[in-house]
Motif scaffolding. Sequence first.
Motif, PDB file in Angstrom:
ATOM      1  N   THR A 118      38.909  27.756-123.807  1.00  0.00           N
ATOM      2  CA  THR A 118      39.395  29.683-123.439  1.00  0.00           C
ATOM      3  C   THR A 118      40.974  29.285-123.185  1.00  0.00           C
ATOM      4  OG1 THR A 118      37.494  29.655-122.294  1.00  0.00           O
ATOM      5  CG2 THR A 118      39.166  30.996-121.699  1.00  0.00           C
ATOM      6  N   LEU A 138      32.012  39.278-117.069  1.00  0.00           N
ATOM      7  CA  LEU A 138      31.174  38.322-118.116  1.00  0.00           C
ATOM      8  C   LEU A 138      30.169  38.891-118.938  1.00  0.00           C
ATOM      9  CD1 LEU A 138      30.923  35.378-115.467  1.00  0.00           C
ATOM     10  CD2 LEU A 138      32.733  35.824-117.181  1.00  0.00           C
ATOM     11  N   ASN A 155      36.718  39.122-119.040  1.00  0.00           N
ATOM     12  CA  ASN A 155      36.708  37.660-119.382  1.00  0.00           C
ATOM     13  C   ASN A 155      37.313  37.294-120.887  1.00  0.00           C
ATOM     14  OD1 ASN A 155      35.733  34.782-120.570  1.00  0.00           O
ATOM     15  ND2 ASN A 155      35.956  34.299-118.247  1.00  0.00           N
ATOM     16  N   LYS A 185      31.555  40.657-112.699  1.00  0.00           N
ATOM     17  CA  LYS A 185      32.435  39.668-112.833  1.00  0.00           C
ATOM     18  C   LYS A 185      33.158  39.876-114.204  1.00  0.00           C
ATOM     19  CE  LYS A 185      29.077  36.425-110.719  1.00  0.00           C
ATOM     20  NZ  LYS A 185      28.087  35.239-111.221  1.00  0.00           N
TER      21      LYS A 185
END
Length: 137
Positions: free
Chosen positions: A13, A86, A42, A84
């Motif tokens: 990442t 995600l 994300n 989140k």
Amino acid sequence: MNLVDILKRLLKTLKRKNSMKLKHFKKSEFTCKCGCGETVVNDELLYMLDKARSSAKLPFVISSGYRCPNHTESKKNPTSSHIKGLAVDIECKDSNTRAIMMDALVYAGFERFGLHKSFIHVDIDVVDKVSPVIWMY
């Protein structure tokens, strides 16, 4: 997922973050739909979605991305990966499209899927939740 796998994923990442240019998505597509205007998504999720979209050669319409804590669905499910940044839900209206999208999403590295007759949920919340998994709505 063990600690070594988590660290490897984090390293990937960080490397991608410096060079990532999205071909198929804008961050605004992931904005909370409650009206607050917040966007949390994300980078690894974006990278994986972009890879899947390239592979599928089909549009991926995000029907639900980030959900702030005040979003109605967040109040119903406070452990949602959407909170989140995600998770996403991708519109999907027929079985042929679903098969092509699922193949591309697996190819991109997704391991968590929720299948509904009108969308596919994918998330990368593999630290807190069981993975791999597929569930039905």
